[in-house]
Design an enzyme around this catalytic site. Structure first.
Site: not given
Length: 670
Positions: A110, A114, A149, A154, A159, A304, A312, A352-353, A355
């Site tokens: 994720r 760019c 987040e 890049c 860029c 959060e 993690w 994230e199963k 988490h």
């Protein structure tokens, strides 16, 4: 943002359960039972919202939002730019990032996109406008959650061109650029802006001005992307407030800049409870709460947190009974108007199963976590009057990300372990142990209204900073700075002449040399003034020891060993109507505690209690003629406190406060 309740709930991902309508129905029933009143939708929903280019699928979201609305649950609606669908990467590979080695990423993960790409901006604008047209005036939607987040950089050709334009706009001429970046070093002089490229291990990494400006560019380019996301929403007719969820100790972006683009600050907090003494973890977490609150000097949101253990972190440690409540109430204490979790229901597969979640794979109401979540929801309902209350601080500590970028890239006096954040937190901790609210600000923040200002390791003095400090102290303020301060300007060029630049007369000294100590090597600071350090023979220092030449300051402490034994280490001097303090070494926390206790007495800053037991955190929020004094016990044992006057809103008046317990008093303002 006008609220009539503490926002309680968190991230919900119903698109993962569209094949299980029974689960979706049960989720809402369990949310109601747990007193959950708000969920965040759509954070990573792009491939479900737009499964094919230009073909939108909003039916499932309509259904979920209707059901939540019927249950009285508000929605924070996200824009989905945090993770793009695969069709986009396949058709438009320019949206994928290029790393510093000039390698383009494959599709996946994720935030692999760019921010400069016109195609990516176009596609984000289109989906944002569709969402805003459909949901942007819905009363149930109380906040836009812009992406998720933000972070990363890049180095693609798009860029590079944008960076060259940014540099050209800043410096106007290549001669000015060369001077600012000291390019004659190693014969790296530019003849044209067209020669400028981002730092790379395959090319240039030793021009510190280049490295610093690249970080500034990345932050500003991210901000420009955020502004474009918000503009799409506004152009579609929605005036609902906006936020971005920031992160703990995040190095890559200047949050002070980004906070100007949004209406409400929010952040994601995942402390490693039970790893160190709880008060240390709590105080670190409190520091970042106060940093986020100070960005706009208004209530913020905890977007959060984890109701159980993360998946993690290096170790997935469970929260002990009571810690979820303590963590949640700490956010409220420091100025949050929300307690929101990641996540409501645990994912069945992928990253994230495992988490933690309000509802786990078992799916029952009889889990320890669900019971504790329900208890927190009940308590938040009982203290809803705190919503909208503000935090007043007489004391501020400067933590500046540009200062950190420059200092940690500077190659000396320690290339591993400058401990800048720890140095800032020592000042913060010392004030917090006295029960004082503390603002965490940057160098550009206004100083008016503070009585005490601490600027630890202020390596970079940007233009005008020293003058503003002088004015602050001349008018009665107390200023504290430390070793390795006032060394360079805004482009990381060393000041010529005495340092700290512009403050040597205020402090009554100049810095001469700085000694980097090996790990495990120590020195001692020996008190000269027993009225301040009556109970301590010496304090241990490590990492860095600044040598100074005192001109007019009064010496409070000297070094205990090495060739600079007996030389000044801590000093004090009146200046105008105020005072300047200088701490010359990375000294242990107890030295800060003793010194700052005396400084606070000198400043006449009011404390909420005369005595605060070890491990108890005290914070105050204010509203309409009253103060809310919040006490939390982060020690492992019962503590006793003299509560004094005030109406009890939460906890007991017995004088005993148990581990992880919270007490909230409402007091009339004096």
């Amino acid at each position: 943002m006008d609220l009539d309740k503490v926002l309680y709930g968190g991230d919900y991902n119903p698109e993962q359960w569209l094949d299980r309508p029974d689960i979706l129905e049960e989720d809402i029933a369990m949310m109601q039972e747990a007193h959950i009143n708000t969920v965040t939708l759509g954070v990573f929903s792009w491939s479900t919202l737009e499964p094919e280019e230009g073909k939108y699928n909003f039916g499932w979201l309509d259904t979920i939002m209707d059901r939540l609305d019927q249950a009285g649950i508000s929605v924070i609606l996200a824009t989905p730019s945090g993770a793009r669908p695969q069709w986009m990467a396949e058709k438009y590979p320019e949206v994928l990032r290029v790393n510093e080695r000039r390698e383009r990423a494959h599709y996946g993960y994720r935030h692999n996109h760019c921010y400069t790409s016109p195609i990516y901006r176009q596609k984000v604008r289109a989906i944002n406008m569709e969402l805003a047209k459909r949901y942007g005036k819905r009363k149930q939607v109380i906040l836009w959650h812009i992406s998720n987040e933000y972070g990363g950089e890049c180095h693609c050709p798009l860029c590079q061109e944008a960076f060259r334009n940014w540099v050209k706009d800043k410096y106007k001429t290549v001669e000015a650029l060369n001077q600012a970046w000291s390019t004659t070093f190693w014969s790296h002089t530019y003849q044209s802006f067209d020669q400028v490229e981002s730092p790379s291990p395959l090319g240039e990494t030793m021009l510190h001005g280049l490295n610093l400006d690249w970080k500034r560019f990345v932050s500003e380019q991210t901000g420009d992307f955020i502004a474009e996301e918000i503009k799409a929403i506004r152009d579609a007719g929605s005036d609902i407030p906006t936020t971005i969820n920031m992160m703990h100790d995040f190095y890559g972006l200047n949050y002070h800049q980004l906070a100007k683009l949004i209406d409400v600050v929010s952040w994601d907090t995942y402390p490693t409870w039970h790893k160190e003494p709880e008060i240390l973890t709590a105080t670190d977490n409190g520091f970042w709460h106060d940093f986020m609150r100070s960005l706009k000097n208004q209530p913020y949101l905890m977007m959060e947190s984890c109701p159980s253990s993360t998946n993690w972190q290096s170790v997935s440690k469970l929260k002990r009974p009571g810690m979820l409540d303590a963590q949640s109430m700490q956010a409220i204490a420091h100025g949050s108007d929300s307690v929101l979790y990641f996540q409501i229901r645990q994912s069945r597969g992928a990253s994230e199963k495992f988490h933690g979640a309000v509802i786990d794979h078992y799916g029952g109401r009889d889990t320890r976590v669900f019971k504790e979540v329900t208890k927190v929801g009940e308590e938040l309902g009982a203290i809803r009057e705190l919503v909208g209350s503000t935090t007043h601080a007489d004391v501020a500590v400067i933590y500046d990300i540009e200062n950190r970028w420059a200092m940690e890239d500077a190659q000396g006096p320690r290339n591993k372990g400058l401990h800048y954040v720890e140095a800032v937190q020592k000042s913060y901790y010392a004030f917090r142990k006295l029960g004082l609210n503390v603002d965490v600000i940057n160098m550009d923040h206004a100083f008016k209204g503070y009585k005490i200002l601490a600027a630890p390791m202020a390596y970079m003095f940007r233009e005008g900073f020293a003058e503003r400090v002088r004015d602050f102290v001349a008018q009665g303020g107390i200023f504290i700075t430390t070793y390795h301060s006032g060394i360079v300007d805004a482009t990381d060029r060393c000041y010529l002449g005495a340092t700290p630049a512009g403050l040597t007369d205020l402090l009554g000294l100049r810095q001469t040399e700085i000694d980097g100590l090996y790990d495990g090597e120590t020195n001692q600071l020996v008190p000269e003034d027993r009225s301040i350090f009556a109970n301590q023979i010496s304090y241990e220092s490590k990492y860095l020891c600044q040598l100074i030449d005192v001109t007019s300051a009064r010496v409070l402490m000297t070094y205990g060993t090495d060739f600079y034994q007996g030389q000044p280490a801590v000093t004090f001097q009146p200046y105008g109507m105020g005072y300047g303090y200088y701490i010359g070494a990375d000294v242990e926390q107890s030295c800060y505690d003793d010194l700052y206790k005396r400084i606070v007495e000198l400043s006449r800053v009011c404390k909420p209690f005369n005595y605060i037991p070890e491990g108890v955190e005290v914070t105050t929020r204010s509203k309409e003629g009253c103060d809310y004094v919040i006490l939390q016990n982060f020690s492992a044992m019962n503590q006793h406190v003299e509560l004094g006057e005030g109406e009890l809103l939460l906890g007991s008046r017995s004088g005993k406060i148990s581990p992880y317990e919270t007490i909230i008093l409402r007091r009339d303002k004096k």
